[in-house]
Design a protein around this motif. Structure first.
Motif, PDB file in Angstrom:
ATOM      1  N   VAL A  45       7.732  10.425  51.600  1.00  0.00           N
ATOM      2  CA  VAL A  45       7.116   8.936  51.691  1.00  0.00           C
ATOM      3  C   VAL A  45       7.750   8.142  50.611  1.00  0.00           C
ATOM      4  O   VAL A  45       7.994   8.924  49.462  1.00  0.00           O
ATOM      5  N   ILE A  46       8.111   6.927  50.689  1.00  0.00           N
ATOM      6  CA  ILE A  46       8.736   6.220  49.636  1.00  0.00           C
ATOM      7  C   ILE A  46       7.294   5.427  48.753  1.00  0.00           C
ATOM      8  O   ILE A  46       6.531   4.875  49.450  1.00  0.00           O
ATOM      9  N   ILE A  47       7.645   5.800  47.699  1.00  0.00           N
ATOM     10  CA  ILE A  47       6.446   5.525  46.700  1.00  0.00           C
ATOM     11  C   ILE A  47       6.931   4.320  45.700  1.00  0.00           C
ATOM     12  O   ILE A  47       7.804   4.778  45.121  1.00  0.00           O
ATOM     13  N   SER A  48       6.091   3.261  45.735  1.00  0.00           N
ATOM     14  CA  SER A  48       6.299   2.043  44.835  1.00  0.00           C
ATOM     15  C   SER A  48       5.265   1.797  44.016  1.00  0.00           C
ATOM     16  O   SER A  48       4.008   2.159  44.365  1.00  0.00           O
ATOM     17  N   ASN A  49       5.602   0.774  43.190  1.00  0.00           N
ATOM     18  CA  ASN A  49       4.199   0.392  42.248  1.00  0.00           C
ATOM     19  C   ASN A  49       3.527  -0.711  42.767  1.00  0.00           C
ATOM     20  O   ASN A  49       3.462  -1.598  42.150  1.00  0.00           O
ATOM     21  N   LYS A  50       2.956  -0.494  44.006  1.00  0.00           N
ATOM     22  CA  LYS A  50       2.060  -1.267  44.804  1.00  0.00           C
ATOM     23  C   LYS A  50       0.652  -0.695  44.896  1.00  0.00           C
ATOM     24  O   LYS A  50       0.607   0.247  44.820  1.00  0.00           O
ATOM     25  N   ASP A  51      -0.194  -1.909  45.105  1.00  0.00           N
ATOM     26  CA  ASP A  51      -1.827  -1.501  45.191  1.00  0.00           C
ATOM     27  C   ASP A  51      -2.058  -1.111  46.562  1.00  0.00           C
ATOM     28  O   ASP A  51      -3.130  -0.831  46.842  1.00  0.00           O
ATOM     29  N   SER A  52      -1.226  -1.122  47.404  1.00  0.00           N
ATOM     30  CA  SER A  52      -1.547  -0.781  48.905  1.00  0.00           C
ATOM     31  C   SER A  52      -1.884   0.753  49.094  1.00  0.00           C
ATOM     32  O   SER A  52      -1.671   1.543  48.366  1.00  0.00           O
ATOM     33  N   SER A  53      -3.131   0.710  50.062  1.00  0.00           N
ATOM     34  CA  SER A  53      -3.883   1.915  50.173  1.00  0.00           C
ATOM     35  C   SER A  53      -2.983   3.117  51.089  1.00  0.00           C
ATOM     36  O   SER A  53      -2.276   2.934  51.937  1.00  0.00           O
ATOM     37  N   VAL A  54      -2.819   4.329  50.494  1.00  0.00           N
ATOM     38  CA  VAL A  54      -2.334   5.443  51.177  1.00  0.00           C
ATOM     39  C   VAL A  54      -3.315   6.376  51.763  1.00  0.00           C
ATOM     40  O   VAL A  54      -2.895   7.397  52.551  1.00  0.00           O
ATOM     41  N   SER A  55      -4.287   6.525  51.258  1.00  0.00           N
ATOM     42  CA  SER A  55      -5.513   7.179  51.724  1.00  0.00           C
ATOM     43  C   SER A  55      -6.899   6.717  51.561  1.00  0.00           C
ATOM     44  O   SER A  55      -6.921   5.552  50.778  1.00  0.00           O
ATOM     45  N   ARG A  56      -7.938   7.080  51.945  1.00  0.00           N
ATOM     46  CA  ARG A  56      -9.265   6.853  51.773  1.00  0.00           C
ATOM     47  C   ARG A  56      -9.632   6.371  50.178  1.00  0.00           C
ATOM     48  O   ARG A  56     -10.203   5.322  49.853  1.00  0.00           O
ATOM     49  N   ASN A  57      -9.072   7.196  49.134  1.00  0.00           N
ATOM     50  CA  ASN A  57      -9.337   6.785  47.796  1.00  0.00           C
ATOM     51  C   ASN A  57      -8.156   6.639  47.152  1.00  0.00           C
ATOM     52  O   ASN A  57      -8.549   6.403  45.906  1.00  0.00           O
ATOM     53  N   PHE A  58      -7.026   6.558  47.348  1.00  0.00           N
ATOM     54  CA  PHE A  58      -5.966   6.346  46.904  1.00  0.00           C
ATOM     55  C   PHE A  58      -5.018   5.283  47.041  1.00  0.00           C
ATOM     56  O   PHE A  58      -4.799   5.184  48.292  1.00  0.00           O
ATOM     57  N   SER A  59      -4.446   4.519  46.224  1.00  0.00           N
ATOM     58  CA  SER A  59      -3.261   3.544  46.360  1.00  0.00           C
ATOM     59  C   SER A  59      -1.962   4.005  46.073  1.00  0.00           C
ATOM     60  O   SER A  59      -1.957   5.078  45.307  1.00  0.00           O
ATOM     61  N   MET A  60      -1.050   3.513  46.603  1.00  0.00           N
ATOM     62  CA  MET A  60       0.419   4.003  46.474  1.00  0.00           C
ATOM     63  C   MET A  60       0.686   4.054  44.983  1.00  0.00           C
ATOM     64  O   MET A  60       1.509   4.988  44.247  1.00  0.00           O
ATOM     65  N   LYS A  61       0.239   2.965  44.152  1.00  0.00           N
ATOM     66  CA  LYS A  61       0.200   2.895  42.613  1.00  0.00           C
ATOM     67  C   LYS A  61      -0.004   4.168  42.079  1.00  0.00           C
ATOM     68  O   LYS A  61       0.507   4.551  41.093  1.00  0.00           O
ATOM     69  N   GLU A  62      -1.178   4.801  42.301  1.00  0.00           N
ATOM     70  CA  GLU A  62      -1.535   6.067  41.657  1.00  0.00           C
ATOM     71  C   GLU A  62      -0.597   7.233  41.942  1.00  0.00           C
ATOM     72  O   GLU A  62      -0.569   8.095  40.949  1.00  0.00           O
ATOM     73  N   PHE A  63       0.281   7.216  42.914  1.00  0.00           N
ATOM     74  CA  PHE A  63       1.117   8.420  43.071  1.00  0.00           C
ATOM     75  C   PHE A  63       2.525   7.842  42.404  1.00  0.00           C
ATOM     76  O   PHE A  63       3.330   8.610  42.233  1.00  0.00           O
ATOM     77  N   TYR A  64       2.588   6.470  41.839  1.00  0.00           N
ATOM     78  CA  TYR A  64       4.187   6.304  41.331  1.00  0.00           C
ATOM     79  C   TYR A  64       4.298   7.001  40.095  1.00  0.00           C
ATOM     80  O   TYR A  64       3.281   7.140  39.208  1.00  0.00           O
ATOM     81  N   SER A  65       5.364   7.093  39.712  1.00  0.00           N
ATOM     82  CA  SER A  65       5.815   7.808  38.444  1.00  0.00           C
ATOM     83  C   SER A  65       5.201   7.336  37.310  1.00  0.00           C
ATOM     84  O   SER A  65       5.159   6.159  37.035  1.00  0.00           O
ATOM     85  N   LYS A  66       4.894   8.306  36.322  1.00  0.00           N
ATOM     86  CA  LYS A  66       4.240   7.799  35.081  1.00  0.00           C
ATOM     87  C   LYS A  66       5.227   7.706  34.126  1.00  0.00           C
ATOM     88  O   LYS A  66       4.874   7.457  32.809  1.00  0.00           O
ATOM     89  N   CYS A  67       6.622   7.988  34.254  1.00  0.00           N
ATOM     90  CA  CYS A  67       7.545   7.929  33.205  1.00  0.00           C
ATOM     91  C   CYS A  67       7.347   6.632  32.815  1.00  0.00           C
ATOM     92  O   CYS A  67       7.807   5.312  33.385  1.00  0.00           O
ATOM     93  N   LYS A  68       7.780   6.397  31.228  1.00  0.00           N
ATOM     94  CA  LYS A  68       7.786   5.162  30.743  1.00  0.00           C
ATOM     95  C   LYS A  68       9.230   4.357  31.125  1.00  0.00           C
ATOM     96  O   LYS A  68      10.290   5.069  31.049  1.00  0.00           O
ATOM     97  N   GLY A  69       9.186   3.188  31.410  1.00  0.00           N
ATOM     98  CA  GLY A  69      10.191   2.280  31.764  1.00  0.00           C
ATOM     99  C   GLY A  69      10.813   2.647  33.202  1.00  0.00           C
ATOM    100  O   GLY A  69      11.694   1.974  33.669  1.00  0.00           O
ATOM    101  N   PHE A  70      10.138   3.388  33.943  1.00  0.00           N
ATOM    102  CA  PHE A  70      10.505   3.933  35.312  1.00  0.00           C
ATOM    103  C   PHE A  70      10.225   2.686  36.470  1.00  0.00           C
ATOM    104  O   PHE A  70       9.076   2.019  36.137  1.00  0.00           O
TER     105      PHE A  70
END
Length: 183
Positions: A45-70
């Motif tokens: 799946v393509i993950i972006s820094n958005k608040d949209s829901s991807v499961s019951r308890n998680f948003s897409m943003k939570e799966f987004y890379s935590k790399c600085k400056g990414f």
């Protein structure tokens, strides 16, 4: 032998229907890019820094890379989403601490040279809240003892399990044999 061959199209149909229902429910666009050992395609799946829901308890943003400056979107093995939701459903609140890492980010995180984070196939997470310590111990014992949750994760495609000294856990969807590690 004939019974096994006649069941294969039915099983493939069930898997396809399940995948379609998950994709529609979460509005994710899977991208087949490689074949798993089983012969079924691995979906991303393509993950972006958005608040949209991807499961019951998680948003897409939570799966987004935590790399600085990414700032780019990235792909992630779609099996990691139901896997982390399963853990959340059975143990309580968790926070994803790492997902995809580019080479520089992986180096800064002291990641393994061939880290599955760089291959879009790994997530690190930790339990949060007042019971986080006991939940961490319970989860770890369930994985080590190959309990029900371990079997369910394995059926989703999770074959790598790890724990860091900071009580951060790792799961991944490696192709090789099941691996467990701790530091």
């Amino acid at each position: 032998m004939e019974n096994k061959n006649s069941l294969l199209p039915i099983l493939i149909g069930i898997v396809c229907l399940f995948w379609i229902s998950i994709s529609k429910e979460h509005e994710l666009k899977p991208e087949p890019t490689e074949k798993a050992i089983s012969g079924f395609p691995v979906r991303y799946v393509i993950i972006s820094n958005k608040d949209s829901s991807v499961s019951r308890n998680f948003s897409m943003k939570e799966f987004y890379s935590k790399c600085k400056g990414f700032q780019a979107s990235h792909k992630l093995d779609s099996r990691l989403i139901p896997a982390i939701q399963l853990i959340r459903d059975n143990y309580g609140p968790i926070v994803i601490t790492s997902s995809y890492r580019d080479h520089m980010c992986n180096k800064a995180a002291n990641g393994a040279l061939k880290s599955l984070h760089m291959a879009h196939k790994a997530i690190d997470f930790k339990f949060v809240g007042k019971n986080s310590r006991s939940l961490s111990k319970l989860y770890a014992s369930h994985i080590l003892n190959k309990s029900y949750i371990y079997q369910k994760l394995l059926s989703i495609g999770v074959k790598g399990y790890g724990v860091y000294p900071s009580a951060v856990f790792h799961i991944d969807t490696r192709h090789s044999n099941v691996t467990q590690w701790d530091s």
